[in-house]
Design a protein around this motif. Structure first.
Motif, PDB file in Angstrom:
ATOM      1  N   VAL A 169       0.834  -1.203   0.000  1.00 54.91           N
ATOM      2  CA  VAL A 169       0.000   0.000   0.000  1.00 54.91           C
ATOM      3  C   VAL A 169       0.868   1.252   0.000  1.00 54.91           C
ATOM      4  O   VAL A 169       0.643   2.190  -0.779  1.00 54.91           O
ATOM      5  CB  VAL A 169      -0.949  -0.014   1.212  1.00 54.91           C
ATOM      6  CG1 VAL A 169      -1.738   1.292   1.284  1.00 54.91           C
ATOM      7  CG2 VAL A 169      -1.902  -1.201   1.133  1.00 54.91           C
ATOM      8  N   ALA A 170       1.888   1.284   0.869  1.00 57.09           N
ATOM      9  CA  ALA A 170       2.732   2.477   0.952  1.00 57.09           C
ATOM     10  C   ALA A 170       3.496   2.722  -0.337  1.00 57.09           C
ATOM     11  O   ALA A 170       3.721   3.880  -0.730  1.00 57.09           O
ATOM     12  CB  ALA A 170       3.709   2.337   2.124  1.00 57.09           C
ATOM     13  N   GLY A 171       3.858   1.656  -1.030  1.00 59.17           N
ATOM     14  CA  GLY A 171       4.593   1.834  -2.273  1.00 59.17           C
ATOM     15  C   GLY A 171       3.751   2.373  -3.412  1.00 59.17           C
ATOM     16  O   GLY A 171       4.293   2.866  -4.396  1.00 59.17           O
ATOM     17  N   ALA A 172       2.431   2.286  -3.279  1.00 63.57           N
ATOM     18  CA  ALA A 172       1.548   2.759  -4.350  1.00 63.57           C
ATOM     19  C   ALA A 172       1.073   4.186  -4.140  1.00 63.57           C
ATOM     20  O   ALA A 172       0.454   4.759  -5.044  1.00 63.57           O
ATOM     21  CB  ALA A 172       0.338   1.835  -4.465  1.00 63.57           C
ATOM     22  N   ILE A 173       1.333   4.770  -2.970  1.00 65.23           N
ATOM     23  CA  ILE A 173       0.806   6.092  -2.652  1.00 65.23           C
ATOM     24  C   ILE A 173       1.966   7.017  -2.293  1.00 65.23           C
ATOM     25  O   ILE A 173       2.837   6.680  -1.476  1.00 65.23           O
ATOM     26  CB  ILE A 173      -0.197   6.009  -1.484  1.00 65.23           C
ATOM     27  CG1 ILE A 173      -1.351   5.077  -1.875  1.00 65.23           C
ATOM     28  CG2 ILE A 173      -0.730   7.386  -1.127  1.00 65.23           C
ATOM     29  CD1 ILE A 173      -2.321   4.812  -0.751  1.00 65.23           C
ATOM     30  N   GLU A 174       1.959   8.182  -2.883  1.00 63.54           N
ATOM     31  CA  GLU A 174       3.026   9.158  -2.659  1.00 63.54           C
ATOM     32  C   GLU A 174       3.026   9.647  -1.214  1.00 63.54           C
ATOM     33  O   GLU A 174       1.966   9.863  -0.612  1.00 63.54           O
ATOM     34  CB  GLU A 174       2.836  10.333  -3.622  1.00 63.54           C
ATOM     35  CG  GLU A 174       3.954  11.356  -3.579  1.00 63.54           C
ATOM     36  CD  GLU A 174       3.725  12.489  -4.558  1.00 63.54           C
ATOM     37  OE1 GLU A 174       4.599  13.370  -4.634  1.00 63.54           O
ATOM     38  OE2 GLU A 174       2.664  12.491  -5.218  1.00 63.54           O
ATOM     39  N   ASP A 175       4.205   9.853  -0.669  1.00 59.83           N
ATOM     40  CA  ASP A 175       4.387  10.404   0.680  1.00 59.83           C
ATOM     41  C   ASP A 175       3.738   9.535   1.753  1.00 59.83           C
ATOM     42  O   ASP A 175       3.207  10.060   2.741  1.00 59.83           O
ATOM     43  CB  ASP A 175       3.823  11.828   0.775  1.00 59.83           C
ATOM     44  CG  ASP A 175       4.556  12.793  -0.142  1.00 59.83           C
ATOM     45  OD1 ASP A 175       5.764  12.597  -0.355  1.00 59.83           O
ATOM     46  OD2 ASP A 175       3.910  13.718  -0.665  1.00 59.83           O
ATOM     47  N   MET A 176       3.777   8.228   1.581  1.00 56.69           N
ATOM     48  CA  MET A 176       3.236   7.337   2.605  1.00 56.69           C
ATOM     49  C   MET A 176       4.329   6.379   3.053  1.00 56.69           C
ATOM     50  O   MET A 176       5.012   5.762   2.229  1.00 56.69           O
ATOM     51  CB  MET A 176       2.028   6.542   2.084  1.00 56.69           C
ATOM     52  CG  MET A 176       1.443   5.597   3.125  1.00 56.69           C
ATOM     53  SD  MET A 176      -0.019   4.700   2.521  1.00 56.69           S
ATOM     54  CE  MET A 176      -1.226   6.028   2.512  1.00 56.69           C
TER      55      MET A 176
END
Length: 252
Positions: A165-172
């Protein structure tokens, strides 16, 4: 003929499914010991619809299994579906909401592709640009993921879902992703896979075949009993006629 009629007697469980939904239902029922058949519905066109059928005695347990596993699963809209239609000039709010929903759908589909995962929901909170000043540090995006899985042990590592999930969303960052794992409440394996046919306990998937075999055996026994009865009557008649002929010869 009776055996074939019993084997061919099927009750439609679900209809109007796409092929992936039908396949998921057939696999889930087979894992619980219930035999199911998939058939294409007539007049499907470019996007054929499918139905799934089971034996009449398996309808109730099959429906319980589908309910416990959340099947048929509705496909979450992805980027293609979310941005395929809409207003000619969408507002910034509409664009942001659609992008968030599309990302959630894409990520949910990826998580559901893990073997053993029944259902996944991804909730994303993206910070608004107007919520902070130019010199203020940009707040990070956050996400919550609820995953429902088969069995008692999660078939995944939570850190793997967080990285996905974090790899698909910027600044996460991965620590900004909260995971909630929920096991599916299913009956014990022995209760799911066995059913009673008279004094016998057999698997649900073979119940129809056993019933057909018993019906064939019963019909064969009835035919044999009828044949023996006719043979006995015929032998008795022949013996009586022979006795009558012998008596006539003795009188002569």
């Amino acid at each position: 003929m009776g055996a074939l009629a019993l084997v061919g007697c099927q009750t439609e469980l679900e209809r109007g499914l796409d092929e992936s939904q039908a396949n998921a239902i057939v696999v889930a029922l087979d894992e619980h010991g219930i035999g199911a058949s998939k058939a294409a519905e007539p007049g499907g066109g470019d996007a054929p619809a499918f139905s799934v059928s089971v034996a009449p005695d398996d309808v109730a347990p099959a429906l319980a299994i589908l309910r416990s596993e959340g099947l048929p699963r509705e496909r979450d809209p992805g980027l293609g579906e979310m941005f395929g239609e809409g207003s000619l000039v969408p507002t910034a709010t509409e664009e942001r909401a659609r992008m968030t929903a599309a990302l959630s759908g894409e990520l949910a589909q990826s998580i559901e592709s893990i073997d053993g995962v029944l259902d996944a929901r991804v909730h994303i909170a993206l910070p608004q640009a107007q919520a902070f000043g130019l010199d203020a540090p940009r707040p990070r995006a956050r996400a919550s993921v609820m995953v429902r899985y088969r069995g008692t042990t999660p078939p995944f590592e939570e850190v793997a879902i967080q990285r996905l999930v974090a790899g698909a969303i910027e600044d996460m960052a991965i620590e900004d992703v909260a995971i909630v794992s929920v096991p599916s409440a299913t009956a014990p394996e022995s209760e799911r896979q066995l059913t009673q046919i008279g004094p016998f306990s057999v698997s649900r998937g073979s119940a129809s075949g056993v019933k057909a075999a018993l019906a064939t055996l019963l019909g064969t026994n009835l035919v044999l009993a009828l044949g023996l009865a006719l043979s006995f009557v015929r032998a008795s008649r022949i013996r009586r006629e022979a006795d009558e002929a012998a008596a006539k010869d003795a009188k002569k």
